[in-house]
Write a protein that holds these residues in place. Structure first.
Motif, PDB file in Angstrom:
ATOM      1  N   LYS A  79       0.827  -1.207   0.000  1.00  0.00           N
ATOM      2  CA  LYS A  79       0.000   0.000   0.000  1.00  0.00           C
ATOM      3  C   LYS A  79       0.860   1.255   0.000  1.00  0.00           C
ATOM      4  N   GLN A  80       2.008   1.197   0.684  1.00  0.00           N
ATOM      5  CA  GLN A  80       2.892   2.361   0.764  1.00  0.00           C
ATOM      6  C   GLN A  80       3.653   2.587  -0.530  1.00  0.00           C
ATOM      7  N   VAL A  81       3.979   1.489  -1.221  1.00  0.00           N
ATOM      8  CA  VAL A  81       4.740   1.582  -2.459  1.00  0.00           C
ATOM      9  C   VAL A  81       3.773   1.883  -3.589  1.00  0.00           C
ATOM     10  N   SER A  82       3.996   2.998  -4.235  1.00  0.00           N
ATOM     11  CA  SER A  82       3.130   3.324  -5.372  1.00  0.00           C
ATOM     12  C   SER A  82       3.742   2.745  -6.628  1.00  0.00           C
ATOM     13  N   GLY A  83       2.912   2.500  -7.572  1.00  0.00           N
ATOM     14  CA  GLY A  83       3.412   1.982  -8.837  1.00  0.00           C
ATOM     15  C   GLY A  83       2.527   0.880  -9.350  1.00  0.00           C
ATOM     16  N   GLY A  84       2.587   0.684 -10.641  1.00  0.00           N
ATOM     17  CA  GLY A  84       1.789  -0.352 -11.272  1.00  0.00           C
ATOM     18  C   GLY A  84       2.495  -1.686 -11.211  1.00  0.00           C
ATOM     19  N   GLY A  85       1.973  -2.600 -11.954  1.00  0.00           N
ATOM     20  CA  GLY A  85       2.582  -3.911 -11.999  1.00  0.00           C
ATOM     21  C   GLY A  85       2.020  -4.824 -10.945  1.00  0.00           C
ATOM     22  N   ASP A  86       2.537  -6.028 -10.944  1.00  0.00           N
ATOM     23  CA  ASP A  86       2.041  -6.997  -9.994  1.00  0.00           C
ATOM     24  C   ASP A  86       2.713  -6.852  -8.640  1.00  0.00           C
ATOM     25  N   GLU A  87       2.267  -7.638  -7.709  1.00  0.00           N
ATOM     26  CA  GLU A  87       2.755  -7.585  -6.327  1.00  0.00           C
ATOM     27  C   GLU A  87       4.250  -7.833  -6.242  1.00  0.00           C
ATOM     28  N   ILE A  88       4.722  -8.844  -6.956  1.00  0.00           N
ATOM     29  CA  ILE A  88       6.148  -9.184  -6.927  1.00  0.00           C
ATOM     30  C   ILE A  88       6.983  -8.018  -7.455  1.00  0.00           C
ATOM     31  N   GLN A  89       6.541  -7.423  -8.545  1.00  0.00           N
ATOM     32  CA  GLN A  89       7.289  -6.313  -9.145  1.00  0.00           C
ATOM     33  C   GLN A  89       7.328  -5.119  -8.192  1.00  0.00           C
TER      34      GLN A  89
END
Length: 148
Positions: A11-21
């Motif tokens: 939740k803190q990390v912004s950005g697209g892509g999947d969970e692993i990425q």
């Protein structure tokens, strides 16, 4: 594993892509941010990028091999397997593209790309490493190796 902490980090990390990425990006940001205090983190960062790229390549090769094996056997589940293989190939290509963009980014440019410098601390980085390691094939099949 503390799944709640993983969800909090995501939740803190912004950005697209999947969970692993997203977790990989958070870990690479943490490693890049702390390279001034510990020079070995530069090598750790490069190792992780190379290992993840290799894992993605191996995953793609396994998907292609399993598709060829299914083609030679029965064709009843073929449409479902092709869709799954296509999804794996698409996900692998997006991960490779992400890793290539990280590799091509110079360290001086990377510091300007950091958006989440305060989101991951040492404990979170350790948790991310354990979580990503648990997703690797060896860790998932460790019980099988242990029983054998």
């Amino acid at each position: 594993m503390d799944q709640g902490s993983i969800v909090r980090i995501l939740k803190q990390v912004s950005g697209g892509g999947d969970e692993i990425q997203q977790l990989q990006k958070a870990l690479l940001d943490y490693l890049d941010e702390n390279t001034e205090t510990d020079a070995s983190l530069v090598f750790s960062r490069k190792f992780y990028i190379a290992q993840w790229f290799r894992d993605t390549t191996m995953e793609t090769e396994k998907a292609i091999k399993s598709q060829k094996d299914e083609d030679s056997s029965e064709g009843t589940h073929h449409a479902k397997d092709v869709e799954t293989t296509g999804q794996i190939m698409h996900r692998a290509e997006s991960r490779k593209k992400f890793l290539r963009s990280i590799i091509k980014t110079a360290p001086s440019q990377f510091s300007t790309l950091k958006m989440n410098s305060d989101t991951v601390d040492y404990e979170d980085a350790c948790l991310i490493v354990r979580y990503l390691a648990s997703m690797r094939p060896f860790a998932q099949s460790f019980d099988i190796y242990l029983t054998q």
